[in-house]
Write a protein that holds these residues in place. Structure first.
Motif, PDB file in Angstrom:
ATOM      1  N   LYS A 190       2.302   1.495  36.150  1.00 11.38           N
ATOM      2  CA  LYS A 190       1.082   2.319  36.036  1.00 11.38           C
ATOM      3  C   LYS A 190       0.856   3.175  37.289  1.00 11.38           C
ATOM      4  O   LYS A 190       0.609   4.370  37.209  1.00 11.38           O
ATOM      5  CB  LYS A 190      -0.157   1.424  35.819  1.00 11.38           C
ATOM      6  CG  LYS A 190      -0.033   0.441  34.679  1.00 11.38           C
ATOM      7  CD  LYS A 190      -1.303  -0.365  34.522  1.00 11.38           C
ATOM      8  CE  LYS A 190      -1.602  -1.317  35.664  1.00 11.38           C
ATOM      9  NZ  LYS A 190      -0.612  -2.411  35.816  1.00 11.38           N
ATOM     10  N   SER A 191       0.921   2.496  38.419  1.00 10.15           N
ATOM     11  CA  SER A 191       0.682   3.176  39.689  1.00 10.15           C
ATOM     12  C   SER A 191       1.738   4.249  39.958  1.00 10.15           C
ATOM     13  O   SER A 191       1.428   5.354  40.381  1.00 10.15           O
ATOM     14  CB  SER A 191       0.749   2.129  40.798  1.00 10.15           C
ATOM     15  OG  SER A 191      -0.238   2.322  41.706  1.00 10.15           O
ATOM     16  N   GLY A 225       0.999   7.250  37.842  1.00  3.49           N
ATOM     17  CA  GLY A 225      -0.095   8.050  38.402  1.00  3.49           C
ATOM     18  C   GLY A 225       0.358   8.860  39.599  1.00  3.49           C
ATOM     19  O   GLY A 225       0.035  10.042  39.734  1.00  3.49           O
ATOM     20  N   ARG A 226       1.148   8.211  40.454  1.00  9.84           N
ATOM     21  CA  ARG A 226       1.607   8.891  41.664  1.00  9.84           C
ATOM     22  C   ARG A 226       2.674   9.939  41.371  1.00  9.84           C
ATOM     23  O   ARG A 226       2.736  10.965  42.051  1.00  9.84           O
ATOM     24  CB  ARG A 226       2.131   7.870  42.664  1.00  9.84           C
ATOM     25  CG  ARG A 226       0.964   7.238  43.412  1.00  9.84           C
ATOM     26  CD  ARG A 226       1.302   5.893  43.977  1.00  9.84           C
ATOM     27  NE  ARG A 226       0.081   5.084  43.969  1.00  9.84           N
ATOM     28  CZ  ARG A 226      -0.418   4.466  45.020  1.00  9.84           C
ATOM     29  NH1 ARG A 226       0.211   4.532  46.157  1.00  9.84           N
ATOM     30  NH2 ARG A 226      -1.534   3.796  44.938  1.00  9.84           N
ATOM     31  N   ILE A 242      -6.876  11.413  43.920  1.00  6.69           N
ATOM     32  CA  ILE A 242      -6.647  10.013  43.565  1.00  6.69           C
ATOM     33  C   ILE A 242      -7.656   9.119  44.282  1.00  6.69           C
ATOM     34  O   ILE A 242      -8.005   9.363  45.436  1.00  6.69           O
ATOM     35  CB  ILE A 242      -5.182   9.592  43.881  1.00  6.69           C
ATOM     36  CG1 ILE A 242      -4.899   8.153  43.447  1.00  6.69           C
ATOM     37  CG2 ILE A 242      -4.843   9.785  45.359  1.00  6.69           C
ATOM     38  CD1 ILE A 242      -3.407   7.796  43.368  1.00  6.69           C
ATOM     39  N   VAL A 252      -7.024  10.699  39.410  1.00  8.18           N
ATOM     40  CA  VAL A 252      -6.292   9.489  39.070  1.00  8.18           C
ATOM     41  C   VAL A 252      -7.040   8.330  39.728  1.00  8.18           C
ATOM     42  O   VAL A 252      -7.210   8.304  40.946  1.00  8.18           O
ATOM     43  CB  VAL A 252      -4.836   9.548  39.575  1.00  8.18           C
ATOM     44  CG1 VAL A 252      -4.142   8.201  39.373  1.00  8.18           C
ATOM     45  CG2 VAL A 252      -4.078  10.661  38.870  1.00  8.18           C
ATOM     46  N   ASP A 295      -6.855   4.644  40.513  1.00  6.22           N
ATOM     47  CA  ASP A 295      -5.866   3.568  40.519  1.00  6.22           C
ATOM     48  C   ASP A 295      -6.546   2.234  40.828  1.00  6.22           C
ATOM     49  O   ASP A 295      -6.763   1.903  41.988  1.00  6.22           O
ATOM     50  CB  ASP A 295      -4.771   3.879  41.542  1.00  6.22           C
ATOM     51  CG  ASP A 295      -3.561   2.954  41.393  1.00  6.22           C
ATOM     52  OD1 ASP A 295      -3.643   1.978  40.620  1.00  6.22           O
ATOM     53  OD2 ASP A 295      -2.536   3.207  42.059  1.00  6.22           O
ATOM     54  N   LEU A 336      -7.532   9.855  34.789  1.00  6.26           N
ATOM     55  CA  LEU A 336      -6.455   8.947  34.382  1.00  6.26           C
ATOM     56  C   LEU A 336      -6.854   7.632  35.017  1.00  6.26           C
ATOM     57  O   LEU A 336      -6.837   7.502  36.241  1.00  6.26           O
ATOM     58  CB  LEU A 336      -5.091   9.389  34.930  1.00  6.26           C
ATOM     59  CG  LEU A 336      -4.558  10.756  34.513  1.00  6.26           C
ATOM     60  CD1 LEU A 336      -3.097  10.883  34.940  1.00  6.26           C
ATOM     61  CD2 LEU A 336      -4.679  10.954  33.015  1.00  6.26           C
ATOM     62  N   ILE A 385      -6.276   3.931  35.726  1.00  6.94           N
ATOM     63  CA  ILE A 385      -5.254   2.878  35.746  1.00  6.94           C
ATOM     64  C   ILE A 385      -5.896   1.520  35.985  1.00  6.94           C
ATOM     65  O   ILE A 385      -6.671   1.361  36.936  1.00  6.94           O
ATOM     66  CB  ILE A 385      -4.249   3.166  36.885  1.00  6.94           C
ATOM     67  CG1 ILE A 385      -3.477   4.460  36.595  1.00  6.94           C
ATOM     68  CG2 ILE A 385      -3.311   1.983  37.102  1.00  6.94           C
ATOM     69  CD1 ILE A 385      -2.669   4.962  37.779  1.00  6.94           C
TER      70      ILE A 385
END
Ligand code: ADP
Ligand code: ADP
Length: 242
Positions: free
Chosen positions: A47-48, A51-52, A89, A173, A175, A205, A207
């Motif tokens: 997942k991370s 996102g990254r 993020i 994002v 996270d 997004l 996560i």
């Protein structure tokens, strides 16, 4: 509804001492402007990294990331730097991403100055904007000169959110933004994020390994397993009784 993000066949492989790890393995999806895509799955499923990779914090191995229709993987460093403002993020542990030597206002000033939104000489403008941003995230004006270690986890996460808000991004994002917080504070931060989305039209997004966190927040939910997307469905549909 307009499309903000389109991810096509995105892959991110890592070379490890044990061979090539397919951390993100051929993931494709789209997200509409102002919507929330929940990205869920157990720890280590990618997942991370996904996102990254989308933000190019990890350079994707292959695939496409179209943001507002533009292929950002083709952007050079300079263009990407300008782009960063639009795609921010928020991390799980704001402690790790906040400078311990900077007060709340200095943290916000830094964001505003890096993106040249204010001149360093405009002290009054900076101060006014910082207080405005603090208000938006529910931080009392009296906290303006406090340091991260003087605040609880929830307030620290609010600073992290204020710093991101300062840049007026289009997509954020998130996270695991509440995973390190006490359960009692998680709901407050989630409500804040929902409220900000309603007011500012952000696309998230989101996560998390905790499905209950995104159940109510998400429009669509993407489920990952071992680097692959195993399901993507509207949140309501995913929780329908068979
Ligand atoms: P999640 O966010 O779902 O917990 P991650 O994206 O952090 O999963 O990790 C996915 C897999 O990629 C894991 O096996 C992790 O150990 C590995 N990984 C993550 N970052 C790196 C890296 N920089 N180098 C090598 N392996 C990595
Ligand atoms: P990229 O070149 O795609 O941007 P990074 O620069 O983020 O990748 O990776 C930096 C280094 O961090 C990796 O080469 C790896 O050695 C290390 N690393 C980070 N997270 C992990 C992890 N979960 N497992 C193994 N190594 C990791």
């Amino acid at each position: 509804k307009t499309e903000l993000l389109r991810v096509e066949h995105l892959k991110k492989y890592f070379n490890t001492p044990f061979g090539v790890l397919h951390a993100v393995d051929d993931v494709s999806f789209t997200v509409m402007k102002g919507e929330t895509l929940g990205i869920v799955g157990e720890s280590g499923c990618g997942k991370s990294t996904l996102g990254r990779a989308i933000l190019r914090l990890h350079e994707p191995t292959s695939g496409k990331v179209l943001f507002e229709g533009e292929d950002i993987l083709a952007y050079d460093k300079k263009k990407m730097k300008a782009m960063r403002r639009d795609m921010q993020i928020i991390f799980q542990d704001p402690f790790a991403s906040l400078n311990p030597r900077m007060t709340v206002s200095e943290t916000i000033y830094e964001a505003l100055l890096i993106q040249k939104l204010y001149s360093p000489r405009d002290k009054e403008g900076l101060r006014k904007r910082a207080l405005e941003l603090m208000d938006m995230v529910g931080l009392a004006p009296r906290l303006v000169n406090t340091y991260p270690h003087e605040l609880d986890g929830g307030r620290r996460q609010r600073i992290g959110i204020a710093r991101v808000l300062a840049l007026d991004p289009k997509m954020i994002v998130c996270d695991e933004p509440v995973s390190a917080l006490d359960v009692s504070i998680q709901a407050q931060i989630l409500n804040l994020m929902q409220d900000l989305q309603d007011r500012m039209g952000f696309t998230y997004l989101f996560i998390t390994h905790d499905l209950s966190v995104v159940k109510h927040l998400s429009d669509d939910i993407l489920v990952m397993y071992l680097g692959q997307m195993v399901e993507k469905a509207p949140a309501g549909k995913l929780f329908e009784k068979p």
